[in-house]
Design an enzyme around this catalytic site. Structure first.
Site, PDB file in Angstrom:
ATOM      1  N   LYS A  23      42.577  88.959  65.827  1.00 26.38           N
ATOM      2  CA  LYS A  23      43.448  88.411  66.881  1.00 26.38           C
ATOM      3  C   LYS A  23      43.176  86.918  67.076  1.00 26.38           C
ATOM      4  CE  LYS A  23      43.121  90.032  71.310  1.00 26.38           C
ATOM      5  NZ  LYS A  23      42.971  88.879  72.226  1.00 26.38           N
ATOM      6  N   GLY A  95      45.288  85.770  77.226  1.00 27.44           N
ATOM      7  CA  GLY A  95      44.409  84.694  77.687  1.00 27.44           C
ATOM      8  C   GLY A  95      44.227  83.643  76.608  1.00 27.44           C
ATOM      9  N   ARG A 123      44.015  85.506  86.190  1.00 28.43           N
ATOM     10  CA  ARG A 123      42.839  85.050  85.426  1.00 28.43           C
ATOM     11  C   ARG A 123      42.699  83.530  85.560  1.00 28.43           C
ATOM     12  NH1 ARG A 123      42.801  87.706  79.645  1.00 28.43           N
ATOM     13  NH2 ARG A 123      40.716  86.789  79.637  1.00 28.43           N
ATOM     14  N   SER A 168      32.599  79.887  76.537  1.00 30.69           N
ATOM     15  CA  SER A 168      33.962  80.333  76.237  1.00 30.69           C
ATOM     16  C   SER A 168      34.546  79.589  75.049  1.00 30.69           C
ATOM     17  CB  SER A 168      34.851  80.117  77.467  1.00 30.69           C
ATOM     18  OG  SER A 168      36.201  80.227  77.095  1.00 30.69           O
ATOM     19  N   ASP A 315      33.841  91.042  73.667  1.00 27.72           N
ATOM     20  CA  ASP A 315      34.973  91.972  73.727  1.00 27.72           C
ATOM     21  C   ASP A 315      34.566  93.398  73.356  1.00 27.72           C
ATOM     22  OD1 ASP A 315      36.609  89.918  74.499  1.00 27.72           O
ATOM     23  OD2 ASP A 315      37.385  89.523  72.494  1.00 27.72           O
ATOM     24  N   ARG A 346      36.143  94.247  83.530  1.00 25.13           N
ATOM     25  CA  ARG A 346      35.728  95.281  82.572  1.00 25.13           C
ATOM     26  C   ARG A 346      34.408  95.946  82.951  1.00 25.13           C
ATOM     27  NH1 ARG A 346      37.903  92.528  76.904  1.00 25.13           N
ATOM     28  NH2 ARG A 346      40.017  93.358  77.099  1.00 25.13           N
TER      29      ARG A 346
HETATM   30  C1  S3P Z   1      38.704  84.492  72.398  1.00 27.71           C
HETATM   31  C2  S3P Z   1      37.576  84.181  73.101  1.00 27.71           C
HETATM   32  C3  S3P Z   1      36.942  85.095  74.065  1.00 27.71           C
HETATM   33  C4  S3P Z   1      37.413  86.524  73.867  1.00 27.71           C
HETATM   34  C5  S3P Z   1      38.894  86.610  73.708  1.00 27.71           C
HETATM   35  C6  S3P Z   1      39.354  85.806  72.499  1.00 27.71           C
HETATM   36  C7  S3P Z   1      39.272  83.477  71.487  1.00 27.71           C
HETATM   37  O1  S3P Z   1      37.298  84.702  75.385  1.00 27.71           O
HETATM   38  O2  S3P Z   1      36.994  87.330  74.940  1.00 27.71           O
HETATM   39  O3  S3P Z   1      39.314  87.951  73.523  1.00 27.71           O
HETATM   40  O4  S3P Z   1      40.116  83.842  70.636  1.00 27.71           O
HETATM   41  O5  S3P Z   1      38.880  82.311  71.581  1.00 27.71           O
HETATM   42  P1  S3P Z   1      36.455  83.571  76.171  1.00 27.71           P
HETATM   43  O6  S3P Z   1      36.586  82.311  75.437  1.00 27.71           O
HETATM   44  O7  S3P Z   1      37.084  83.508  77.526  1.00 27.71           O
HETATM   45  O8  S3P Z   1      35.053  84.092  76.226  1.00 27.71           O
END
Ligand code: S3P
Length: 430
Positions: A23, A95, A123, A168, A315, A346
């Site tokens: 993803k 997100g 969020r 993040s 995740d 979660r």
């Molecule tokens: C992601 C980063 C993570 C993860 C999300 C996908 C990404 O989130 O939980 O499912 O693709 O950069 P955070 O950056 O908020 O930790």
């Protein structure tokens, strides 16, 4: 509402499987393909709802994107030729689309509005808004500007040096994407390494990116199209992997899984719990390591999951919590407060679902303490409209004594549309 009734499963999981494309990498392939000059062909793209939102966002800005299931072709005149969208952009449940696109929109010299579904609307976006405002973007949004719906007037950015206050990858990526449009060199430093697919892909598309330890530098240079093969998503593989880890007698192989070491925390955690996992056929494709994962059921023991490993399995914590209910002794998860800010809280969602099924666990501010082993019973549980909770509860039903009824499983299409079909394959292989 798509309710699911799962009758007790009294057999093993076995066979081979290929999970859908990653993803995070699929989102980034759409973003960089759209910002680059030329034609980008993406194969093994994740044809899930979240990634489709990233496609919609760039189509709204004039990029030609053709999709045939897992193959996507993007023709773009480059990042300086995107056009102002006429309508508000819908980020859905995603997100990653929201945070990364806010970084892109900050750099574009026009006005955009964006909104999300009820989960995304609550969020926090301030983690991205703060740095892009420092770079010069004008933004406003609901609740003092930190939440969707949101408006951005971008362009004319200056570079900044930014130390991430949260662990993040989405925030890191948003600042790096804005940095592609800023004057000078933008510097982003993180205290704990998070997934690095943005940095990898920037390099593949010819960006002026440099990585030194935990710091990434990015400058404003044109990007050039390149083809991308998306590896299987380890976050999706986590579900069948966990299934085989807890259903006695199981043995499965998941092929072509992305094994970037910023994502493999689940393998380390399962190995620490005593799981029997082997990795074979390792190779590098489109700059990302991939390989086949084989797991054979073995009795597990509790473990402690904390500190720098957390971003590498953030995740996967819901499914790891389920595995922990079948591990002898105590499993402690800490430093994972970010879990409360995902598609749902979660920590509470996992605790509610697993407790209803007979597990013994406590929640803490930033994690959980799970006492194993528990025989799971059955019951009526809620997915909280969260794909990873819905899949975790489905895997839990494999070892439950009685029927498990999940209120709504439609969210599974966010990240793993073929999840139930794939699970059936592992159930039926002779
Ligand atoms: C992601 C980063 C993570 C993860 C999300 C996908 C990404 O989130 O939980 O499912 O693709 O950069 P955070 O950056 O908020 O930790």
């Amino acid at each position: 509402m798509a309710t699911l009734k799962l009758t007790p499963y009294k057999n093993v999981l076995q066979g081979e499987l290929e999970v859908p494309g990653d993803k995070s990498i699929s989102h980034r392939a759409i973003i960089f393909g759209s910002l680059a000059n030329g034609t980008t062909k993406i194969s093994n793209f994740l044809n899930g709802e979240d990634c489709l939102r990233s496609i919609d966002a760039f189509r709204a800005m004039g990029v030609s994107i053709e999709q045939d299931a897992t193959n996507v072709t993007i023709c773009s005149a480059g990042k300086d030729k995107l056009t102002e969208p006429v309508e508000p952009i819908y980020f859905g449940n995603s997100g990653t689309t929201a945070r990364l696109m806010l970084g892109v929109l900050a750099g574009l010299p026009f006005f955009t509005t964006a909104y999300g579904d009820p989960s995304l609307t609550v969020r926090p976006m301030d983690r991205v808004i703060k740095p892009i405002q420092q770079m010069g973007a004008l933004t406003d949004g609901r609740s003092d500007g930190g939440f969707l719906p949101m408006a951005v007037r971008g362009g004319n950015l200056k570079s900044i040096s930014y130390t991430l206050p949260v662990k993040s990858a989405q925030v890191k990526s948003a600042v790096l994407l804005a940095g592609l449009f800023a004057k000078g060199v933008t510097k982003v430093t993180e205290q704990t390494v998070t997934r690095n697919h943005t940095e990898n892909m920037m390099a593949a598309f010819g960006a002026g990116v440099k990585v030194e330890g935990n710091t990434v530098y990015i400058s404003n240079k044109p990007l050039y199209a390149t083809d991308v093969f998306v590896p299987g998503d380890i976050s999706s593989a986590a579900f069948p992997l966990a299934g085989a880890a807890i259903v006695p007698g199981s043995n499965i192989t998941i092929k072509n899984v992305g094994l970037n070491n910023t994502r493999t925390g689940i393998i380390d955690a399962l190995l620490n719990m005593g799981a029997d996992i082997t990795i074979s056929n390792e190779k590098t494709v489109s700059g990302e390591p991939i390989g086949d994962l084989t797991i054979t059921y073995k009795k597990l023991k509790g473990t402690v999951i904390e500190g720098d490993i957390i971003p590498k399995l953030i995740d996967e914590l819901p499914i790891i919590a389920l595995v922990a209910t079948q591990a002898e002794g105590k499993t402690v998860i800490r430093d994972a407060g970010e879990l409360r800010l995902k598609e749902t809280d979660r920590i509470e969602a996992v605790a509610e679902g697993l407790r209803k099924l007979g597990a013994n666990l406590e929640t803490t501010k930033d994690g959980m303490i799970i006492h194993g082993t528990s025989q799971l019973t059955g019951g009526h549980v809620s997915s909280f409209d969260d794909h990873r909770i819905a899949m975790m509860l489905t895997i839990a039903s494999l070892i439950a004594d009685e029927e498990v009824i999940i209120d709504d499983i439609s969210s599974v299409s966010i990240s793993y549309p073929d999840f139930f079909k794939h699970l059936d394959t592992l159930k039926s292989t002779p």
